[in-house]
Design an enzyme around this catalytic site. Structure first.
Site, PDB file in Angstrom:
ATOM      1  N   GLU A 113       7.327   4.546   0.794  1.00 41.05           N
ATOM      2  CA  GLU A 113       6.363   4.462  -0.309  1.00 41.05           C
ATOM      3  C   GLU A 113       7.059   4.465  -1.665  1.00 41.05           C
ATOM      4  O   GLU A 113       6.580   3.824  -2.604  1.00 41.05           O
ATOM      5  CB  GLU A 113       5.377   5.627  -0.201  1.00 41.05           C
ATOM      6  N   THR A 218      -6.573  -9.978  -4.098  1.00 43.12           N
ATOM      7  CA  THR A 218      -5.580  -8.925  -3.874  1.00 43.12           C
ATOM      8  C   THR A 218      -5.866  -8.137  -2.600  1.00 43.12           C
ATOM      9  O   THR A 218      -5.002  -7.420  -2.102  1.00 43.12           O
ATOM     10  CB  THR A 218      -5.507  -7.969  -5.081  1.00 43.12           C
TER      11      THR A 218
END
Length: 280
Positions: A113, A218
């Site tokens: 992440e 998106t």
């Protein structure tokens, strides 16, 4: 803080995509200005992707007030940036941006992440099967037709299958070091990650075969580009703005990548892999 990752990535993406979808010259001008500033103040490393000397290019996080580097990490959401660069037509820069994320993936079998590019180690170690890196890989393959991106896609698919597959689905990677799992599967894994992997390898998909223009949101939804709608909206703008959009539309590639086996010279691929600490 200003960067290309979490909190800002969708702004850039939708400015560009809305200008394409609606023929909106104002939003396109805004994106152009932002892109120029990003490349000037956030991009570090050698000037050219596929020539010259110096560190492999990377986009950093900076203080929005003075442009100074604020930290030494990038996050996995910023892996969508190469895909935005493809859509904008700056394919050579997209190739370069993508390679850094590929090197990190190759080292850890996933994108953590948050990754510290100075220490070459993850700062936040989980990976919830995010689609951004896969999406950029797919778009780069469509733009260059380089088989390199099919190999990248195969590595992604194999790693997900090897480490993430569980009895009732595919689990979030809790730690990219030891590949421990969490008891959850995010919805975007099916709706986006799997979709882009499928499209990467499905060369005869109607999206690729029929020649009809379209764009992804998106969130991975497919929207057709309806030119009558674009023309209707263009009439809402003044004449100068309408003419601007007709002559400066996105999608006209400034530089195209190689159609050979590798999109960059081997020495530059080896450089970024070595910088991240990938061993053969």
């Amino acid at each position: 803080m200003s960067g290309i990752g979490a909190g800002l990535d969708s702004v850039y993406e939708y400015l560009l995509k809305s200008s394409i979808l609606f023929g909106d010259g104002q939003q396109y001008k805004m994106f152009q200005d932002i892109y120029s500033k990003i490349q000037t103040f956030l991009r570090k490393g050698r000037e050219k992707c596929n020539s010259g000397n110096g560190f492999h290019p990377i986009h950093v996080n900076v203080d929005m007030n003075d442009g100074n580097i604020m930290n030494n990490w990038f996050d996995s959401l910023s892996a969508a940036w190469p895909g935005v660069q493809v859509l904008y037509g700056d394919v050579e820069e997209a190739i370069c941006s993508h390679l850094m994320y590929y090197a990190v993936w190759k080292k850890h079998s996933f994108l953590p992440e948050r990754y510290n590019w100075h220490l070459n180690q993850p700062e936040v170690t989980f990976y919830p099967l995010r689609p951004e890196f896969v999406e950029s890989t797919y778009l780069l393959y469509r733009a260059t037709k380089s088989p390199f991106y099919l190999h990248v896609g195969r590595e992604i698919l194999q790693d997900i299958e090897k480490y993430s597959k569980a009895e009732c689905g595919y689990a979030t990677i809790h730690d990219v070091h030891d590949k421990t799992l969490e008891d959850r599967m995010e919805s975007f894994f099916l709706s986006e990650t799997c979709k882009y992997l499928f499209l990467l390898f499905d060369l005869d998909n109607p999206l690729h075969r029929d020649g009809e223009p379209y764009i992804f949101t998106t969130e991975g939804h497919i929207l057709p580009l309806k030119y009558p709608f674009r023309e209707k909206l263009a009439n809402l703008y003044d004449k100068d703005q309408h003419n601007y959009m007709n002559t400066h539309m996105p999608g006209k590639c400034h530089k195209m990548g190689s159609k050979g086996n590798l999109p960059v010279q081997m020495k530059y691929l080896q450089q970024v892999l070595a910088d991240v600490g990938v061993t053969y």
